[in-house]
Write a protein that holds these residues in place. Structure first.
Motif, PDB file in Angstrom:
ATOM      1  N   HIS A   1       0.861  -1.182   0.000  1.00  0.00           N
ATOM      2  CA  HIS A   1       0.000   0.000   0.000  1.00  0.00           C
ATOM      3  C   HIS A   1       0.894   1.227   0.000  1.00  0.00           C
ATOM      4  N   ASP A   2       0.530   2.247  -0.765  1.00  0.00           N
ATOM      5  CA  ASP A   2       1.411   3.401  -0.962  1.00  0.00           C
ATOM      6  C   ASP A   2       1.781   4.111   0.334  1.00  0.00           C
ATOM      7  N   ASP A   3       0.922   4.022   1.360  1.00  0.00           N
ATOM      8  CA  ASP A   3       1.192   4.767   2.590  1.00  0.00           C
ATOM      9  C   ASP A   3       1.821   3.905   3.683  1.00  0.00           C
ATOM     10  N   GLN A   4       2.206   2.657   3.379  1.00  0.00           N
ATOM     11  CA  GLN A   4       2.653   1.807   4.469  1.00  0.00           C
ATOM     12  C   GLN A   4       4.157   1.890   4.715  1.00  0.00           C
ATOM     13  N   GLU A   5       4.978   2.043   3.675  1.00  0.00           N
ATOM     14  CA  GLU A   5       6.427   2.217   3.793  1.00  0.00           C
ATOM     15  C   GLU A   5       7.153   1.009   4.381  1.00  0.00           C
ATOM     16  N   SER A   6       6.466  -0.097   4.584  1.00  0.00           N
ATOM     17  CA  SER A   6       7.151  -1.249   5.163  1.00  0.00           C
ATOM     18  C   SER A   6       6.487  -2.529   4.683  1.00  0.00           C
ATOM     19  N   ILE A   7       7.238  -3.613   4.795  1.00  0.00           N
ATOM     20  CA  ILE A   7       6.708  -4.911   4.424  1.00  0.00           C
ATOM     21  C   ILE A   7       7.475  -5.975   5.200  1.00  0.00           C
ATOM     22  N   HIS A   8       6.782  -7.034   5.594  1.00  0.00           N
ATOM     23  CA  HIS A   8       7.407  -8.148   6.289  1.00  0.00           C
ATOM     24  C   HIS A   8       7.688  -9.245   5.267  1.00  0.00           C
ATOM     25  N   ILE A   9       8.923  -9.720   5.252  1.00  0.00           N
ATOM     26  CA  ILE A   9       9.350 -10.709   4.264  1.00  0.00           C
ATOM     27  C   ILE A   9       9.520 -12.062   4.945  1.00  0.00           C
ATOM     28  N   SER A  10       8.902 -13.068   4.367  1.00  0.00           N
ATOM     29  CA  SER A  10       9.069 -14.445   4.828  1.00  0.00           C
ATOM     30  C   SER A  10      10.197 -15.103   4.043  1.00  0.00           C
ATOM     31  N   VAL A  11      11.199 -15.620   4.763  1.00  0.00           N
ATOM     32  CA  VAL A  11      12.296 -16.365   4.153  1.00  0.00           C
ATOM     33  C   VAL A  11      12.091 -17.824   4.549  1.00  0.00           C
ATOM     34  N   ARG A  12      11.595 -18.632   3.620  1.00  0.00           N
ATOM     35  CA  ARG A  12      11.224 -20.017   3.938  1.00  0.00           C
ATOM     36  C   ARG A  12      12.199 -20.977   3.266  1.00  0.00           C
ATOM     37  N   PRO A  13      13.037 -21.668   4.058  1.00  0.00           N
ATOM     38  CA  PRO A  13      14.057 -22.538   3.459  1.00  0.00           C
ATOM     39  C   PRO A  13      13.458 -23.777   2.827  1.00  0.00           C
ATOM     40  N   ASP A  14      14.093 -24.262   1.789  1.00  0.00           N
ATOM     41  CA  ASP A  14      13.649 -25.486   1.126  1.00  0.00           C
ATOM     42  C   ASP A  14      13.737 -26.671   2.093  1.00  0.00           C
ATOM     43  N   GLY A  15      12.739 -27.551   2.048  1.00  0.00           N
ATOM     44  CA  GLY A  15      12.775 -28.779   2.829  1.00  0.00           C
ATOM     45  C   GLY A  15      12.495 -28.627   4.306  1.00  0.00           C
ATOM     46  N   ILE A  16      12.051 -27.455   4.759  1.00  0.00           N
ATOM     47  CA  ILE A  16      11.861 -27.243   6.194  1.00  0.00           C
ATOM     48  C   ILE A  16      10.761 -28.135   6.757  1.00  0.00           C
ATOM     49  N   ASP A  17       9.723 -28.432   5.969  1.00  0.00           N
ATOM     50  CA  ASP A  17       8.613 -29.241   6.469  1.00  0.00           C
ATOM     51  C   ASP A  17       9.018 -30.676   6.780  1.00  0.00           C
ATOM     52  N   ALA A  18      10.087 -31.153   6.143  1.00  0.00           N
ATOM     53  CA  ALA A  18      10.497 -32.543   6.328  1.00  0.00           C
ATOM     54  C   ALA A  18      11.329 -32.750   7.585  1.00  0.00           C
ATOM     55  N   LEU A  19      11.766 -31.678   8.232  1.00  0.00           N
ATOM     56  CA  LEU A  19      12.649 -31.798   9.391  1.00  0.00           C
ATOM     57  C   LEU A  19      11.855 -32.023  10.665  1.00  0.00           C
ATOM     58  N   PRO A  20      12.356 -32.853  11.593  1.00  0.00           N
ATOM     59  CA  PRO A  20      11.757 -32.930  12.935  1.00  0.00           C
ATOM     60  C   PRO A  20      11.822 -31.571  13.618  1.00  0.00           C
ATOM     61  N   LEU A  21      10.996 -31.385  14.633  1.00  0.00           N
ATOM     62  CA  LEU A  21      10.843 -30.071  15.244  1.00  0.00           C
ATOM     63  C   LEU A  21      12.160 -29.498  15.745  1.00  0.00           C
ATOM     64  N   GLU A  22      12.966 -30.287  16.473  1.00  0.00           N
ATOM     65  CA  GLU A  22      14.216 -29.764  17.031  1.00  0.00           C
ATOM     66  C   GLU A  22      15.193 -29.384  15.922  1.00  0.00           C
ATOM     67  N   GLN A  23      15.309 -30.218  14.886  1.00  0.00           N
ATOM     68  CA  GLN A  23      16.182 -29.878  13.767  1.00  0.00           C
ATOM     69  C   GLN A  23      15.669 -28.648  13.035  1.00  0.00           C
ATOM     70  N   ARG A  24      14.341 -28.531  12.958  1.00  0.00           N
ATOM     71  CA  ARG A  24      13.749 -27.363  12.314  1.00  0.00           C
ATOM     72  C   ARG A  24      14.131 -26.089  13.047  1.00  0.00           C
ATOM     73  N   ARG A  25      14.053 -26.124  14.383  1.00  0.00           N
ATOM     74  CA  ARG A  25      14.412 -24.942  15.174  1.00  0.00           C
ATOM     75  C   ARG A  25      15.873 -24.558  14.960  1.00  0.00           C
ATOM     76  N   GLU A  26      16.753 -25.573  14.952  1.00  0.00           N
ATOM     77  CA  GLU A  26      18.170 -25.293  14.734  1.00  0.00           C
ATOM     78  C   GLU A  26      18.400 -24.704  13.350  1.00  0.00           C
ATOM     79  N   ALA A  27      17.743 -25.268  12.344  1.00  0.00           N
ATOM     80  CA  ALA A  27      17.917 -24.771  10.981  1.00  0.00           C
ATOM     81  C   ALA A  27      17.430 -23.337  10.839  1.00  0.00           C
ATOM     82  N   LEU A  28      16.300 -23.030  11.470  1.00  0.00           N
ATOM     83  CA  LEU A  28      15.763 -21.674  11.370  1.00  0.00           C
ATOM     84  C   LEU A  28      16.599 -20.681  12.162  1.00  0.00           C
ATOM     85  N   ALA A  29      17.164 -21.116  13.296  1.00  0.00           N
ATOM     86  CA  ALA A  29      18.054 -20.226  14.040  1.00  0.00           C
ATOM     87  C   ALA A  29      19.298 -19.902  13.213  1.00  0.00           C
TER      88      ALA A  29
END
Length: 393
Positions: free
Chosen positions: A19-47
């Motif tokens: 929107h022309d008046d917002q001046e900002s945007i939130h960007i999602s950076v989603r790594p390939d294969g993240i859904d296949a990782l167990p939760l703990e490995q997922r947290r480490e990968a995202l960190a």
């Protein structure tokens, strides 16, 4: 396109959310294969990805500064908090962009840096980009505090001041019932409740998703979990599960009378009554759009009780038979009613499981202003009598 090598992104998706008046945007950076990782490995990968994004955005700002005319070494776009790991992606906050063209130029530079670092991912606008929350305005609105049956202390109780602050757990069937009812309640005002976007916080991580996906994430840990639905800055509903087996809820309607929000939170008491040992509706400051949704359970405390932050956890076991004060609407058990002094002037509606909805005949005296009518409150305290907790308890 904002794609380069292993970093992919669709320019049109960013344009659509700008929107022309917002001046900002939130960007999602989603790594390939993240859904296949167990939760703990997922947290480490995202960190690790969040750390890489931090260095990448600094490099992107350094490179992006030279494209201004004239070159301005102080001209940066990626500001706000540090890149934040969430359930399946990392968020980068891009702000101070004069136009979508400036934003896209920066995103292309950022993608080039990420690709050079070996990152393989998809860039897209976060689901809340361009959406505004209702602002907490201090307005006193009807709010619900609900105490769950069957809560039990976890073995590894934590310390809070001089007193234990117990964590709590419950069986999966109870969790499923609570999530079904609270998610249904949160999106009830949405024109498309099945596909509405719900804002949730689990384990300190925030994200937006449809109710069916939210239930899966929330089920992992309901202690201090939060969920919220909002429609721009006009209306919202939120629910917070606290650390000692209670549910706190608010509904906000910017252009509707207080009777609408009262009816909304009252309905939640009825929806959940089979799993509650106590429920109250009281006035509380509007916190529906505040990050963290800082709802407290029973503020303000009546004058006869000590002002200590541990009072609710220390006296939590009394909720099955006592209440902290008189309120205009309460969900009470047979044991509560047996301890009351005289409720003949109240409207009592029997529900199942020995629970009763107890309501004052004049709700305006309790909810139409910023605090209850003092004379009505004094009489109500007399009516409830020994059912109200005191220091001797």
């Amino acid at each position: 396109m904002v794609s380069t090598g292993g970093v992919r992104g669709d320019e049109s998706s960013f344009r659509a959310r700008w929107h022309d008046d917002q001046e900002s945007i939130h960007i999602s950076v989603r790594p390939d294969g993240i859904d296949a990782l167990p939760l703990e490995q997922r947290r480490e990968a995202l960190a690790d990805l969040a750390s890489t994004c931090s260095t990448a955005l600094i490099a992107a700002n350094d490179r992006h500064a030279v494209i201004t005319d004239p070159p301005d070494p102080d001209y940066t776009l990626a500001c706000g908090p540090a890149p934040t790991p969430r359930i399946d992606d990392v968020e980068v906050w891009l702000t101070d962009a004069p136009s979508i063209e400036h934003a896209l130029a920066w995103i292309r530079t950022f993608a080039t840096v990420l690709n050079a670092k070996g990152v393989r991912c998809t860039l897209s606008p976060s689901r809340w980009a361009g959406r505004s929350r209702p602002e907490p305005n201090g307005q006193m609105i009807p709010s619900a505090a609900l105490c769950l049956k069957g809560w039990r202390i976890m073995d590894d109780t934590r310390r809070w001041g001089r007193y234990p602050n117990p964590g709590w757990v419950f069986d999966h069937e109870l969790a499923d019932r609570l999530l079904h009812s609270t998610l249904k309640w949160v999106v009830r005002d949405s024109p498309t409740p099945d596909t509405a976007t719900v804002d949730i916080v689990v384990d300190g991580v925030g994200m937006f998703m449809p109710p069916t996906e939210a239930a899966w994430h929330l089920r992992r840990n309901l202690t201090n979990a939060k969920l919220m639905w909002f429609e721009q800055d006009t209306r919202s509903r939120n629910v917070r599960f606290d650390s000692i087996g209670r549910i706190l809820a608010q509904a906000y309607e910017a252009h509707q009378p207080w009777t609408m929000t009262l009816a909304a939170v009252r309905s939640l008491l009825i929806d959940l009554h089979r799993d509650l040992e106590l429920g109250v509706v009281r006035l509380a400051p509007n916190q529906t759009g505040k990050p963290g949704w800082a709802l407290s359970s029973y503020a303000p405390l009546p004058e006869h009780l000590p002002r200590t932050r541990t009072i609710y956890s220390r006296w939590r076991h009394h909720d099955a038979t006592k209440t902290f004060d008189a309120y205009g609407i309460q969900l009470l058990s047979d044991a509560h009613l047996a301890a009351a002094h005289d409720l003949t002037g109240w409207i009592i509606t029997p529900l199942t499981g020995g629970m009763h909805l107890v309501e004052h005949p004049d709700p305006a005296a309790w909810f139409a202003h910023d605090e209850p009518d003092p004379h009505v409150l004094a009489q109500a305290r007399h009516d409830f009598g020994p059912m109200i907790i005191d220091r001797r308890d």
